[in-house]
Scaffold this motif. Sequence first.
Motif, mmCIF file in Angstrom:
data_model
loop_
_atom_site.group_PDB
_atom_site.id
_atom_site.type_symbol
_atom_site.label_atom_id
_atom_site.label_comp_id
_atom_site.label_asym_id
_atom_site.label_seq_id
_atom_site.Cartn_x
_atom_site.Cartn_y
_atom_site.Cartn_z
ATOM 1 N N ILE A 140 21.628 18.564 -43.075
ATOM 2 C CA ILE A 140 20.897 16.987 -43.387
ATOM 3 C C ILE A 140 21.312 16.510 -44.736
ATOM 4 C CG2 ILE A 140 18.500 16.495 -43.707
ATOM 5 C CD1 ILE A 140 17.492 18.852 -42.061
ATOM 6 N N ARG A 141 21.462 15.321 -44.568
ATOM 7 C CA ARG A 141 22.332 14.958 -45.957
ATOM 8 C C ARG A 141 21.506 13.649 -46.240
ATOM 9 N NH1 ARG A 141 28.183 14.578 -42.662
ATOM 10 N NH2 ARG A 141 28.314 16.477 -42.094
ATOM 11 N N LEU A 142 20.993 13.873 -47.787
ATOM 12 C CA LEU A 142 19.868 12.916 -48.035
ATOM 13 C C LEU A 142 20.725 12.106 -49.200
ATOM 14 C CD1 LEU A 142 16.775 15.054 -48.147
ATOM 15 C CD2 LEU A 142 17.677 13.441 -46.294
ATOM 16 N N ALA A 143 20.635 10.745 -49.214
ATOM 17 C CA ALA A 143 21.335 10.223 -50.359
ATOM 18 C C ALA A 143 20.810 9.223 -51.059
ATOM 19 C CB ALA A 143 22.819 9.568 -49.834
ATOM 20 N N ALA A 144 20.935 9.228 -52.600
ATOM 21 C CA ALA A 144 20.204 8.448 -53.579
ATOM 22 C C ALA A 144 20.938 6.993 -53.239
ATOM 23 C CB ALA A 144 20.502 8.697 -54.841
ATOM 24 N N ASP A 145 20.242 5.809 -53.316
ATOM 25 C CA ASP A 145 20.943 4.535 -52.840
ATOM 26 C C ASP A 145 21.806 3.884 -53.415
ATOM 27 O OD1 ASP A 145 19.151 4.009 -55.022
ATOM 28 O OD2 ASP A 145 17.668 2.727 -54.029
ATOM 29 N N HIS A 146 22.020 4.487 -54.764
ATOM 30 C CA HIS A 146 23.354 4.163 -55.618
ATOM 31 C C HIS A 146 24.589 5.089 -55.330
ATOM 32 C CE1 HIS A 146 21.745 7.285 -57.800
ATOM 33 N NE2 HIS A 146 22.767 7.504 -58.547
ATOM 34 N N ALA A 147 24.430 6.039 -54.352
ATOM 35 C CA ALA A 147 25.415 7.138 -54.058
ATOM 36 C C ALA A 147 26.620 6.416 -53.540
ATOM 37 C CB ALA A 147 25.030 8.012 -53.154
ATOM 38 N N GLN A 148 27.970 6.828 -53.763
ATOM 39 C CA GLN A 148 29.085 6.370 -53.094
ATOM 40 C C GLN A 148 29.896 7.639 -52.459
ATOM 41 O OE1 GLN A 148 31.059 4.240 -56.271
ATOM 42 N NE2 GLN A 148 29.899 2.520 -55.708
ATOM 43 N N PHE A 149 30.727 7.540 -51.487
ATOM 44 C CA PHE A 149 31.448 8.474 -50.779
ATOM 45 C C PHE A 149 32.947 7.901 -50.796
ATOM 46 C CE2 PHE A 149 27.105 8.731 -49.746
ATOM 47 C CZ PHE A 149 26.881 9.917 -49.565
ATOM 48 N N GLY A 150 33.893 8.687 -50.967
ATOM 49 C CA GLY A 150 35.109 8.152 -50.810
ATOM 50 C C GLY A 150 35.995 9.596 -51.031
ATOM 51 N N LEU A 151 37.538 9.212 -50.548
ATOM 52 C CA LEU A 151 38.550 10.215 -50.570
ATOM 53 C C LEU A 151 39.827 9.586 -51.124
ATOM 54 C CD1 LEU A 151 37.915 12.058 -47.037
ATOM 55 C CD2 LEU A 151 37.349 13.004 -49.325
ATOM 56 N N PRO A 152 39.842 9.727 -52.549
ATOM 57 C CA PRO A 152 40.976 8.926 -53.306
ATOM 58 C C PRO A 152 42.344 9.746 -53.298
ATOM 59 C CG PRO A 152 39.536 9.895 -54.796
ATOM 60 C CD PRO A 152 38.886 10.097 -53.534
ATOM 61 N N GLU A 153 42.340 10.881 -52.583
ATOM 62 C CA GLU A 153 43.565 11.742 -52.827
ATOM 63 C C GLU A 153 44.824 11.063 -52.387
ATOM 64 O OE1 GLU A 153 40.184 14.453 -52.451
ATOM 65 O OE2 GLU A 153 40.704 12.582 -51.314
ATOM 66 N N PRO A 154 44.862 10.291 -51.289
ATOM 67 C CA PRO A 154 46.279 9.583 -51.142
ATOM 68 C C PRO A 154 46.894 8.735 -52.346
ATOM 69 C CG PRO A 154 44.832 9.511 -49.329
ATOM 70 C CD PRO A 154 44.103 9.832 -50.293
ATOM 71 N N LYS A 155 45.921 8.271 -52.897
ATOM 72 C CA LYS A 155 46.124 7.428 -54.252
ATOM 73 C C LYS A 155 46.854 8.129 -55.250
ATOM 74 C CE LYS A 155 42.661 3.695 -54.115
ATOM 75 N NZ LYS A 155 41.802 4.160 -52.935
ATOM 76 N N LEU A 156 46.685 9.410 -55.261
ATOM 77 C CA LEU A 156 47.479 10.477 -56.158
ATOM 78 C C LEU A 156 48.739 11.361 -55.504
ATOM 79 C CD1 LEU A 156 43.834 12.070 -57.424
ATOM 80 C CD2 LEU A 156 45.425 10.244 -58.562
ATOM 81 N N GLY A 157 48.843 10.631 -54.278
ATOM 82 C CA GLY A 157 50.010 11.522 -53.788
ATOM 83 C C GLY A 157 49.529 12.681 -52.975
ATOM 84 N N ILE A 158 48.394 12.985 -52.711
ATOM 85 C CA ILE A 158 47.960 14.243 -52.117
ATOM 86 C C ILE A 158 46.908 13.835 -51.033
ATOM 87 C CG2 ILE A 158 48.164 15.855 -54.303
ATOM 88 C CD1 ILE A 158 45.129 15.544 -54.747
ATOM 89 N N VAL A 159 46.548 14.929 -50.405
ATOM 90 C CA VAL A 159 45.667 14.553 -49.260
ATOM 91 C C VAL A 159 44.183 15.625 -49.282
ATOM 92 C CG1 VAL A 159 47.677 14.565 -47.798
ATOM 93 C CG2 VAL A 159 46.492 16.765 -47.950
ATOM 94 N N PRO A 160 43.341 15.085 -48.791
ATOM 95 C CA PRO A 160 42.023 15.832 -48.904
ATOM 96 C C PRO A 160 42.058 16.950 -48.044
ATOM 97 C CG PRO A 160 41.656 13.886 -47.518
ATOM 98 C CD PRO A 160 43.068 13.886 -47.889
ATOM 99 N N GLY A 161 42.455 17.906 -48.454
ATOM 100 C CA GLY A 161 42.752 19.043 -47.608
ATOM 101 C C GLY A 161 41.780 20.332 -47.730
ATOM 102 N N ALA A 162 40.384 20.152 -48.091
ATOM 103 C CA ALA A 162 39.424 20.986 -48.298
ATOM 104 C C ALA A 162 38.547 20.576 -46.947
ATOM 105 C CB ALA A 162 38.741 20.749 -49.606
ATOM 106 N N GLY A 163 38.882 20.233 -45.876
ATOM 107 C CA GLY A 163 38.170 20.039 -44.845
ATOM 108 C C GLY A 163 38.105 18.850 -44.094
ATOM 109 N N SER A 164 38.315 17.626 -44.941
ATOM 110 C CA SER A 164 38.014 16.217 -44.505
ATOM 111 C C SER A 164 38.982 15.900 -43.251
ATOM 112 C CB SER A 164 38.194 15.311 -45.421
ATOM 113 O OG SER A 164 37.111 15.374 -46.402
ATOM 114 N N MET A 165 40.104 16.287 -43.323
ATOM 115 C CA MET A 165 41.211 15.899 -42.432
ATOM 116 C C MET A 165 40.877 16.429 -40.955
ATOM 117 S SD MET A 165 44.913 15.715 -44.386
ATOM 118 C CE MET A 165 44.896 17.566 -44.920
ATOM 119 N N VAL A 166 39.903 17.349 -40.754
ATOM 120 C CA VAL A 166 39.743 18.072 -39.542
ATOM 121 C C VAL A 166 38.144 17.631 -39.471
ATOM 122 C CG1 VAL A 166 39.056 20.072 -38.417
ATOM 123 C CG2 VAL A 166 41.109 20.083 -39.850
#
Length: 279
Positions: A140-166
């Motif tokens: 169950i995921r509750l977010a404040a109305d100013h929250a943001q979500f993103g995966l900027p890893e490709p901008k750093l030459g890496i990948v979001p390898g802690a679960g997101s790609m699956v």
Amino acid sequence: MCVATDVRNTTMSAILFEKRGHQAWITLNRPEAKNTLNGEAFVGLADAWDEVRADDNIRVAVVTAAGEQDFCCGGDLGDVIPLWTGTREAATPLEERLKNDPLISDKVMLKGEPLYKPVISAINGRALGGGTELVQATDIRLAADHAQFGLPEPKLGIVPGAGSMVRLTRQLPWAHAMKILLGGAPVSAQEALAMGLVSEVLPIGELLARAEHYAEVVSAQAPLALQAIKRTALETHTQPWAEAFQFEMGQAAEVMMSKDAREGTKAFREKRTPDFKGQ
């Protein structure tokens, strides 16, 4: 509201761990560093999940963070990358554990040993990189109305390898998942709600009260039933229908034979609150 029965720091102060009756409250506590995960936080959060898993009295966990700006902006790369690559020696026993345990990251993101107890996230601000990955490990995921979500890893030459790609393409429609995965601009809380990434969006001043509400509701349920529901949802997610239904029936039969199932039906007949024991 539950009365706190056990309040302490887990591995110093980067992670706070509090027991409130049948609830565990886990707080990322590095607001001055955007609640990024340094070595202490990695080990502390892994230990917190282990305790939630092992303590039969805990029925639900809530994960949140200190402050009103950041939930978690990922790993503290300047702190942990040198440890993992060997360019810096461990300075404390905690860092030694991080350096020598290759499964710590999996434990933090609940990728290793499954956690079948429900997890609520109260997302108090930006969840970027590992923060978005941690959110995906919750139920169950509750977010404040100013929250943001993103995966900027490709901008750093890496990948979001802690679960997101699956996880992300299994949790969201393909186009929404790929918009986040391919390193675009962070999405707002309102966009995340429309995508189905979060359950609710509300003002920051109401966030913890709403998390407390859900934690109270969930912790009042029969714990074996809760775990069977989450176990079935996780284990059958990619199974063919016939196999999934067979697994589901096995879980249902096991729960139906429990003392809690008998107590629940008896309490219903007697018009009283059931006293579940997790048995």
